[in-house]
Scaffold this motif. Structure first.
Motif, PDB file in Angstrom:
ATOM      1  N   CYS A  16      -3.026  -3.008 -15.708  1.00  0.00           N
ATOM      2  CA  CYS A  16      -4.259  -3.090 -14.911  1.00  0.00           C
ATOM      3  C   CYS A  16      -4.484  -1.846 -14.057  1.00  0.00           C
ATOM      4  O   CYS A  16      -5.620  -1.517 -13.733  1.00  0.00           O
ATOM      5  N   GLY A  17      -3.425  -1.174 -13.655  1.00  0.00           N
ATOM      6  CA  GLY A  17      -3.552   0.050 -12.878  1.00  0.00           C
ATOM      7  C   GLY A  17      -3.700  -0.135 -11.380  1.00  0.00           C
ATOM      8  O   GLY A  17      -3.858   0.847 -10.643  1.00  0.00           O
ATOM      9  N   LEU A  18      -3.650  -1.363 -10.882  1.00  0.00           N
ATOM     10  CA  LEU A  18      -3.801  -1.588  -9.444  1.00  0.00           C
ATOM     11  C   LEU A  18      -2.678  -0.926  -8.644  1.00  0.00           C
ATOM     12  O   LEU A  18      -2.890  -0.431  -7.541  1.00  0.00           O
ATOM     13  N   CYS A  19      -1.490  -0.921  -9.200  1.00  0.00           N
ATOM     14  CA  CYS A  19      -0.358  -0.297  -8.507  1.00  0.00           C
ATOM     15  C   CYS A  19      -0.554   1.210  -8.386  1.00  0.00           C
ATOM     16  O   CYS A  19      -0.136   1.824  -7.401  1.00  0.00           O
ATOM     17  N   VAL A  20      -1.189   1.813  -9.384  1.00  0.00           N
ATOM     18  CA  VAL A  20      -1.427   3.251  -9.368  1.00  0.00           C
ATOM     19  C   VAL A  20      -2.347   3.607  -8.209  1.00  0.00           C
ATOM     20  O   VAL A  20      -2.122   4.577  -7.485  1.00  0.00           O
ATOM     21  N   SER A  21      -3.391   2.794  -8.007  1.00  0.00           N
ATOM     22  CA  SER A  21      -4.318   3.025  -6.894  1.00  0.00           C
ATOM     23  C   SER A  21      -3.654   2.769  -5.548  1.00  0.00           C
ATOM     24  O   SER A  21      -3.970   3.423  -4.556  1.00  0.00           O
ATOM     25  N   ALA A  22      -2.729   1.808  -5.511  1.00  0.00           N
ATOM     26  CA  ALA A  22      -2.087   1.428  -4.243  1.00  0.00           C
ATOM     27  C   ALA A  22      -1.038   2.431  -3.795  1.00  0.00           C
ATOM     28  O   ALA A  22      -0.712   2.498  -2.617  1.00  0.00           O
ATOM     29  N   PRO A  51       2.393  -5.762  -3.552  1.00  0.00           N
ATOM     30  CA  PRO A  51       1.429  -6.854  -3.404  1.00  0.00           C
ATOM     31  C   PRO A  51       0.202  -6.724  -4.289  1.00  0.00           C
ATOM     32  O   PRO A  51      -0.526  -7.697  -4.481  1.00  0.00           O
ATOM     33  N   GLU A  52      -0.038  -5.523  -4.853  1.00  0.00           N
ATOM     34  CA  GLU A  52      -1.214  -5.341  -5.708  1.00  0.00           C
ATOM     35  C   GLU A  52      -0.977  -5.800  -7.137  1.00  0.00           C
ATOM     36  O   GLU A  52      -1.921  -6.019  -7.885  1.00  0.00           O
ATOM     37  N   CYS A  53       0.278  -5.939  -7.539  1.00  0.00           N
ATOM     38  CA  CYS A  53       0.585  -6.283  -8.926  1.00  0.00           C
ATOM     39  C   CYS A  53       0.309  -7.767  -9.187  1.00  0.00           C
ATOM     40  O   CYS A  53       0.949  -8.638  -8.591  1.00  0.00           O
ATOM     41  N   PRO A  54      -0.637  -8.095 -10.099  1.00  0.00           N
ATOM     42  CA  PRO A  54      -0.985  -9.496 -10.353  1.00  0.00           C
ATOM     43  C   PRO A  54       0.034 -10.242 -11.197  1.00  0.00           C
ATOM     44  O   PRO A  54      -0.024 -11.461 -11.313  1.00  0.00           O
ATOM     45  N   THR A  55       0.980  -9.515 -11.805  1.00  0.00           N
ATOM     46  CA  THR A  55       1.944 -10.159 -12.700  1.00  0.00           C
ATOM     47  C   THR A  55       3.379 -10.106 -12.153  1.00  0.00           C
ATOM     48  O   THR A  55       4.311 -10.473 -12.862  1.00  0.00           O
ATOM     49  N   ASP A  56       3.540  -9.626 -10.932  1.00  0.00           N
ATOM     50  CA  ASP A  56       4.881  -9.491 -10.319  1.00  0.00           C
ATOM     51  C   ASP A  56       5.824  -8.661 -11.177  1.00  0.00           C
ATOM     52  O   ASP A  56       7.005  -8.977 -11.312  1.00  0.00           O
ATOM     53  N   ALA A  57       5.270  -7.585 -11.742  1.00  0.00           N
ATOM     54  CA  ALA A  57       6.077  -6.728 -12.612  1.00  0.00           C
ATOM     55  C   ALA A  57       6.870  -5.681 -11.839  1.00  0.00           C
ATOM     56  O   ALA A  57       7.740  -5.014 -12.399  1.00  0.00           O
ATOM     57  N   ILE A  58       6.579  -5.532 -10.540  1.00  0.00           N
ATOM     58  CA  ILE A  58       7.219  -4.478  -9.745  1.00  0.00           C
ATOM     59  C   ILE A  58       8.180  -5.084  -8.725  1.00  0.00           C
ATOM     60  O   ILE A  58       7.835  -6.045  -8.033  1.00  0.00           O
ATOM     61  N   GLU A 198      -5.128 -10.401   3.153  1.00  0.00           N
ATOM     62  CA  GLU A 198      -4.394  -9.139   3.033  1.00  0.00           C
ATOM     63  C   GLU A 198      -5.261  -8.051   2.419  1.00  0.00           C
ATOM     64  O   GLU A 198      -5.332  -6.929   2.918  1.00  0.00           O
ATOM     65  N   LYS A 199      -5.951  -8.380   1.316  1.00  0.00           N
ATOM     66  CA  LYS A 199      -6.789  -7.384   0.654  1.00  0.00           C
ATOM     67  C   LYS A 199      -8.008  -7.046   1.505  1.00  0.00           C
ATOM     68  O   LYS A 199      -8.401  -5.877   1.612  1.00  0.00           O
ATOM     69  N   LEU A 200      -8.614  -8.047   2.123  1.00  0.00           N
ATOM     70  CA  LEU A 200      -9.780  -7.798   2.977  1.00  0.00           C
ATOM     71  C   LEU A 200      -9.402  -6.941   4.178  1.00  0.00           C
ATOM     72  O   LEU A 200     -10.187  -6.092   4.618  1.00  0.00           O
ATOM     73  N   THR A 201      -8.211  -7.139   4.714  1.00  0.00           N
ATOM     74  CA  THR A 201      -7.752  -6.314   5.832  1.00  0.00           C
ATOM     75  C   THR A 201      -7.681  -4.855   5.431  1.00  0.00           C
ATOM     76  O   THR A 201      -8.115  -3.966   6.176  1.00  0.00           O
ATOM     77  N   GLU A 202      -7.161  -4.592   4.231  1.00  0.00           N
ATOM     78  CA  GLU A 202      -7.070  -3.202   3.770  1.00  0.00           C
ATOM     79  C   GLU A 202      -8.454  -2.609   3.548  1.00  0.00           C
ATOM     80  O   GLU A 202      -8.692  -1.441   3.859  1.00  0.00           O
ATOM     81  N   ILE A 203      -9.385  -3.408   3.006  1.00  0.00           N
ATOM     82  CA  ILE A 203     -10.756  -2.924   2.804  1.00  0.00           C
ATOM     83  C   ILE A 203     -11.380  -2.553   4.139  1.00  0.00           C
ATOM     84  O   ILE A 203     -11.968  -1.481   4.302  1.00  0.00           O
ATOM     85  N   LEU A 204     -11.256  -3.444   5.118  1.00  0.00           N
ATOM     86  CA  LEU A 204     -11.860  -3.204   6.428  1.00  0.00           C
ATOM     87  C   LEU A 204     -11.201  -2.032   7.152  1.00  0.00           C
ATOM     88  O   LEU A 204     -11.865  -1.245   7.818  1.00  0.00           O
ATOM     89  N   ALA A 205      -9.885  -1.918   7.018  1.00  0.00           N
ATOM     90  CA  ALA A 205      -9.159  -0.850   7.703  1.00  0.00           C
ATOM     91  C   ALA A 205      -9.419   0.516   7.087  1.00  0.00           C
ATOM     92  O   ALA A 205      -9.407   1.533   7.774  1.00  0.00           O
ATOM     93  N   THR A 206      -9.669   0.548   5.780  1.00  0.00           N
ATOM     94  CA  THR A 206      -9.825   1.808   5.052  1.00  0.00           C
ATOM     95  C   THR A 206     -11.244   2.343   5.098  1.00  0.00           C
ATOM     96  O   THR A 206     -11.460   3.550   5.014  1.00  0.00           O
ATOM     97  N   HIS A 207     -12.222   1.459   5.218  1.00  0.00           N
ATOM     98  CA  HIS A 207     -13.629   1.865   5.128  1.00  0.00           C
ATOM     99  C   HIS A 207     -14.410   1.456   6.380  1.00  0.00           C
ATOM    100  O   HIS A 207     -14.038   0.503   7.076  1.00  0.00           O
TER     101      HIS A 207
END
Length: 257
Positions: A16-22, A51-58, A198-207
Motif C-alpha cells: 500500500c505504501g503508507l509506511c513509505v509516506s510515514a 501505526p500506518e501499516c494496515p496489515t501489521d507487517a512491520i 490518531e490519524k486525525l491528530t496527525e492531519i491537524l498537526a501537520t496542516h
C-alpha cells in the motif's frame, strides 16, 4: 552495534505504501510491490511507520545494525527533493497526472480533482435535458479515512468534511450542500478497525485547516467520529472553527446548519 530497527514481513505486506509516506527519514521504499528497508543508517528505530501499516507487517526488533546517520538522512532527503521537485516522491502521494506505479497501490494514489460549477451538458444529438448540479463534488482521492495519507498536500489550507459513510446515502444533497469546495473524508467507527483520533491528530498537526465539519447520522455508533475529532483537536492543540451536523435515518437534517 545492537539497536532497534524495523523489520518487514513480506508475506503480510500488501504494497500500500503508507509506511513509505510515514517514514520521514526515507528509510523505506516500495520494491516490486513490497516495502523494503533501504539501509539501516536511515532508520531511527522510533517506528513512526508502524501505526500506518494496515496489515501489521512491520515490527521493531533489536539486532545488530549500523548506527543511525543523521547526515546521511539529510543527504537522502535532499536527493529525493531534487529528484521529485513537486513533492511526488512517495508511492502514496503523487499528483493526479503521474502514472500509476506498478509497485504501489493504485487505489491509494493521492489525486486532486478540479471541479466546476457549470451544469453538465448532454452529449451531442441527445434529447436529454441539461443536468444542472449533478456533478460530483469529491475533490480528492482517497476519500476513505482509513486509507488517506495524513501528509497528503490536499489538506493544506482546506475546509475539511469528515462524514459517516451512511450520510451519503441518507442525505440526497450531500455533494452540493456539504462536499462542495471541501476535502472529504468518510468512515464508519463501527466497521473500520482503526483509531481515527490518531490519524486525525496527525492531519491537524501537520496542516493548517480553515474549518472542519463533522457529518454524522443520528444513530449512537456515529458518535465515535465526533469523539475522535474532539480528541484530535485537543491533542493537536489547534483552534479551528468546527461544527457537527446530524442526519436522521429518514434523510432529514435533525441538528446543525
Amino acid at each position: 552495534m545492537k539497536r532497534k530497527i524495523v523489520t518487514i514481513n513480506e508475506e503480510k505486506c500488501n504494497g500500500c505504501g503508507l509506511c513509505v509516506s510515514a517514514c520521514h527519514e526515507g528509510a523505506l521504499q516500495l520494491v516490486e510491490g513490497k516495502a523494503k528497508l533501504v539501509s539501516d543508517v536511515y532508520c531511527d528505530g522510533l517506528g513512526d511507520c508502524l501505526p500506518e501499516c494496515p496489515t501489521d507487517a512491520i515490527t521493531l526488533v533489536e539486532r545488530e545494525a549500523e548506527p543511525f546517520d543523521e547526515v546521511a538522512v539529510k543527504e537522502r532527503i535532499e536527493e529525493r527533493k531534487q529528484a521529485h521537485p513537486h513533492g511526488a516522491a512517495s508511492a502514496c502521494d503523487r499528483p493526479a497526472t503521474a502514472p500509476a506505479s506498478p509497485s504501489g497501490c493504485p487505489g491509494m494514489k493521492t489525486r486532486l480533482f478540479q471541479r466546476t460549477s457549470e451544469p453538465v451538458a448532454p452529449s451531442a444529438g441527445s434529447d436529454a435535458p441539461v443536468q444542472s448540479g449533478v456533478e460530483s463534488q469529491l475533490r480528492q482521492w482517497p476519500c476513505q479515512l482509513k486509507l488517506v495519507s495524513p501528509r497528503a498536500t490536499f489538506f493544506d489550507n482546506c475546509h475539511l468534511l469528515i462524514a459517516a459513510d451512511c450520510t451519503a446515502f441518507a442525505y440526497a444533497g450531500i455533494h452540493h450542500e456539504f462536499m462542495k469546495n471541501k476535502i472529504t473524508l468518510i468512515g464508519c467507527p463501527k466497521l473500520d478497525d482503526i483509531d481515527y483520533a490518531e490519524k486525525l491528530t496527525e492531519i491537524l498537526a501537520t496542516h493548517e485547516l480553515q474549518s472542519l465539519t463533522v457529518l454524522r447520522m443520528e444513530v449512537p455508533c456515529c458518535g465515535g467520529i465526533v469523539n475522535a475529532v474532539k480528541k484530535a483537536l485537543a491533542a493537536s492543540g489547534k483552534i479551528i472553527p468546527w461544527q457537527i451536523v446530524i442526519i436522521g435515518t429518514d434523510g432529514r437534517i435533525v441538528q446543525g446548519v
